[in-house]
Design a protein around this motif. Structure first.
Motif, short mmCIF file in Angstrom:
data_model
loop_
_atom_site.label_atom_id
_atom_site.label_comp_id
_atom_site.label_asym_id
_atom_site.label_seq_id
_atom_site.Cartn_x
_atom_site.Cartn_y
_atom_site.Cartn_z
N CYS A 96 0.97 -1.05 0.04
CA CYS A 96 0.19 -0.22 -0.11
C CYS A 96 0.94 0.91 -0.21
O CYS A 96 0.37 2.33 -0.42
N LEU B 93 -3.30 5.80 4.74
CA LEU B 93 -3.96 6.29 3.80
C LEU B 93 -4.04 7.55 3.33
O LEU B 93 -3.98 8.41 2.14
N MET C 181 -9.23 3.73 -0.44
CA MET C 181 -9.66 2.84 -0.22
C MET C 181 -10.86 2.33 -0.52
O MET C 181 -11.82 2.84 0.26
#
Length: 278
Positions: free
Chosen positions: A94, A129, A136
């Motif tokens: 990620c 994130l 996501m």
């Protein structure tokens, strides 16, 4: 003051982290993950895939392209921390999404959702994130039966708590149980959906995975044959490979093709792939 959104706007432009989650088995998680993978392939969108399921169906469908994050049970006896550290390759992948333009796909086993959400909190993935600027999307499949609805509700709560920034998508799988809307208002599944799941999902997208006769899909699933391969098969080759009459193979291939087209239209509502592929 602008009204806050419980679920950010769709469609979401990838690359990003795309996962399938549900704390109930046999609700279509791997089917959804395979559809996503084939959609990425057709769009020439690069991705890496991970799974935790103890029944590695996605790995069987996609082959070596899938990395299993399930630790060796024998090593767990002496190294219990492997339950968490086995997932760190997902976090690392990620972190590279923005730099590489490669999406990360994650298929979570029904028994692993709680452990995975604990890991997300431990590594502060939600903040990561946000910092990385990586979206996501979490797909939560369910069927019109009480156990699946309860599993979807538990999963939705767990994901919302672990990754508040995630965009969550409900996927109604009509393969075996049919349409939720066709149930009587007094049925246990309908009452449970309206009491437990519907209030949670609010304005989140509700996709429909259309029914498909098991006779048409089962031979391909048992052979580990993904959608795009079935659709591309020549009639004579397919009939020979699956020991079918040519007409029967054409019928089965046609149903698979229509199913994939219907799901592609559904996915277009929530995912936007960058033009130009790689």
């Amino acid at each position: 003051m602008a009204k806050s959104q419980r679920n950010p706007a769709f469609p979401v432009t990838l690359p990003g982290l795309v996962g399938t989650f549900c704390q109930e088995s046999s609700v279509g998680k791997t089917m959804q993950a395979t559809l996503l993978a084939d959609t990425f392939v057709l769009a020439d969108h690069p991705f890496v895939a991970f799974q935790t399921d103890d029944k590695p169906r996605l790995q069987r469908m996609l082959g070596a392209a899938v990395t299993s994050l399930r630790p060796d049970p024998e090593r767990l006896l002496t190294e219990p921390a492997l339950l968490r550290t086995a997932l760190t390759p997902l976090h690392s992948a990620c972190s590279r999404i923005k730099a590489t333009g490669t999406s990360v796909e994650f298929d979570t086993g029904a028994k692993d959702v709680e452990m995975v959400c604990d890991f997300f909190r431990d590594v502060e993935l939600d903040q990561d994130l946000r910092d990385w600027g990586v979206p996501m999307i979490g797909f939560v499949p369910f069927q019109a039966d009480p156990e699946a609805i309860e599993g979807a509700a538990m999963t939705w709560r767990a994901l919302r708590k672990a990754i508040p920034c995630a965009r969550l998508v409900l996927v109604e799988n009509r393969f075996e149980r049919g349409a939720l809307g066709a149930l009587k208002p007094s049925s246990p599944a309908r009452r449970l959906y309206e009491a437990e799941l519907q209030p949670l999902v609010a304005d989140a997208p509700h996709l429909v995975m259309p029914a498909m006769l098991s006779e048409f899909w089962q031979p391909f699933e048992e052979a580990g044959m993904r959608f795009i391969k079935v659709m591309a098969m020549d009639v004579a080759e397919g009939a020979k490979h699956f020991n079918m009459e040519p007409g029967d193979f054409k019928l089965a291939r046609g149903h698979v093709t229509r199913f994939f087209q219907a799901m592609s239209a559904e996915l277009d509502r929530v995912i936007a792939l960058p033009k130009g592929g790689r």
